[in-house]
Design a protein around this motif. Structure first.
Motif, PDB file in Angstrom:
ATOM      1  N   ALA A   1       1.085  -1.134  -0.288  1.00  0.00           N
ATOM      2  CA  ALA A   1       0.072   0.137  -0.711  1.00  0.00           C
ATOM      3  C   ALA A   1       0.595   1.101   0.296  1.00  0.00           C
ATOM      4  N   CYS A   2       0.732   2.103  -1.058  1.00  0.00           N
ATOM      5  CA  CYS A   2       1.337   3.417  -0.351  1.00  0.00           C
ATOM      6  C   CYS A   2       2.454   3.555  -1.223  1.00  0.00           C
ATOM      7  N   SER A   3       2.605   2.428  -2.445  1.00  0.00           N
ATOM      8  CA  SER A   3       3.867   2.442  -3.007  1.00  0.00           C
ATOM      9  C   SER A   3       4.929   3.297  -3.063  1.00  0.00           C
ATOM     10  N   GLU A   4       4.009   3.812  -3.399  1.00  0.00           N
ATOM     11  CA  GLU A   4       5.074   5.698  -3.664  1.00  0.00           C
ATOM     12  C   GLU A   4       6.185   6.592  -2.136  1.00  0.00           C
ATOM     13  N   PHE A   5       5.747   5.569  -1.636  1.00  0.00           N
ATOM     14  CA  PHE A   5       6.105   6.042  -0.266  1.00  0.00           C
ATOM     15  C   PHE A   5       6.605   4.518   0.778  1.00  0.00           C
ATOM     16  N   SER A   6       6.756   3.905  -0.021  1.00  0.00           N
ATOM     17  CA  SER A   6       7.221   2.901   0.625  1.00  0.00           C
ATOM     18  C   SER A   6       9.110   3.076   1.697  1.00  0.00           C
TER      19      SER A   6
END
Length: 337
Positions: free
Chosen positions: A282-287
């Motif tokens: 989830a929220c892959s751009e903020f991994s």
């Protein structure tokens, strides 16, 4: 008489015989009663079994008037765009069992709402907007409750031994925050006129990488909350904006918070991982941002597999976090085997 036998042994033996006779007589009478009324006894046993193990917490003998009520909404209708498959039903059952066991353990109420198809929800957006009406229904069902905890079906309570009082309510002042100066993913106005921050919060929500998150939140049973739900459910929000607001009721609340001082002054925010941790993916751009994601080492309280149906494996995530929860629940001596 034996040399080692006490002098009063005949008296003691007689007392034992009388006691054994009375015990056998009581057992015989009890057995006779059960045999004569076996249907009644069986019915009472079945009723108690259902109440204790399958009944919702609102019918529990230990929580007739709970102060905290968990709300879990599931869709027995099979979904909107497609019928639910075997894995979707399994996820739903696991989630229900998880919430039911937690509520029973701590004496909380639990209401399981069915997102049935209704005429006013006949389009594909009904499931999100129905959340507001379910809150209103639950407040009428539990008029003496103090707090309501909404949980989406894709959530798991990972640390069921922790009560809400210990984990949350006793440290709300130090855990929550009111102003979005440190974390404001939507870039909402930091302040608006006429806001009185001395008011006690009655709505506790979290923020994720996309803004407000309503997968797990707390709302107080109050007149302010009733007014909020009325405004939140306004036809202007539902009828006019449902094609513009991607996240429906969530976007509506964000707009109300940004523009209404009476709503902002009683709204507070909790760290996402306190009641709403995300799984990896989830929220892959903020991994790389640890604020969002579940930590097994820190033993976060709740995991929310939000958005798992969009390109992720919901069943795989539920199995993964379910196994972690079970491993944490094992006694230390059982972990050695």
């Amino acid at each position: 008489m034996s040399y080692n036998m006490p002098l009063d042994s005949p008296y003691v033996d007689e007392k034992k015989k009388q006691f054994n006779y009375k015990r056998r007589a009581l057992q015989d009478r009890l057995g006779t009663f059960i045999a004569e009324h076996r249907k009644t006894v069986l019915a009472v046993f079945c009723a108690l079994f259902v109440l204790f193990w399958f009944g919702s917490a609102q019918f529990s003998l230990f929580s007739r008037d709970p102060k905290i009520v968990l709300i879990l909404a599931v869709n027995d209708g099979g979904g909107v765009h497609k019928w639910k498959g075997e894995q979707e039903w399994a996820i739903e059952r696991i989630s229900i069992q998880n919430k039911r066991a937690y509520a029973k353990r701590h004496g909380y109420g639990l209401t399981i709402k069915d997102l049935r198809t209704a005429k006013r929800y006949s389009h594909e957006y009904r499931e999100g907007w129905q959340k507001v009406e379910i809150l209103r229904q639950t407040m009428r069902e539990f008029p003496n409750a103090e707090w309501f905890w909404w949980l989406d079906p894709e959530t798991l309570i990972m640390e069921p031994q922790l009560s809400l009082e210990k984990h949350l309510f006793k440290r709300l002042d130090s855990l929550s925050y009111r102003i979005l100066d440190d974390f404001n993913p939507l870039q909402l106005p930091l302040d608006i006129p006429y806001v009185d921050y001395s008011q006690e919060p009655e709505l506790y929500i979290t923020q994720d990488c996309g803004g407000f998150n309503l997968g797990s939140f707390f709302v107080k049973n109050s007149e302010w909350t009733k007014l909020l739900l009325d405004v939140w459910w306004d036809p202007v929000c539902y009828e006019q904006k449902h094609m513009l607001w991607e996240h429906r009721e969530q976007d509506a609340l964000e707009a109300l918070y940004a523009n209404e001082p009476w709503i902002r002054e009683k709204t507070a925010f909790l760290p996402l991982r306190s009641i709403n941790s995300f799984p990896s993916g989830a929220c892959s751009e903020f991994s790389d941002d640890a604020r969002y994601f579940y930590s097994e080492e820190d033993r976060d309280f709740v995991v929310n597999m939000a958005g798992c149906s969009f390109g992720r494996d919901c069943w795989g995530e539920m199995q993964h976090y379910g196994s972690i929860m079970e491993s944490h629940a094992k006694r230390w001596w059982r972990r050695m085997y």
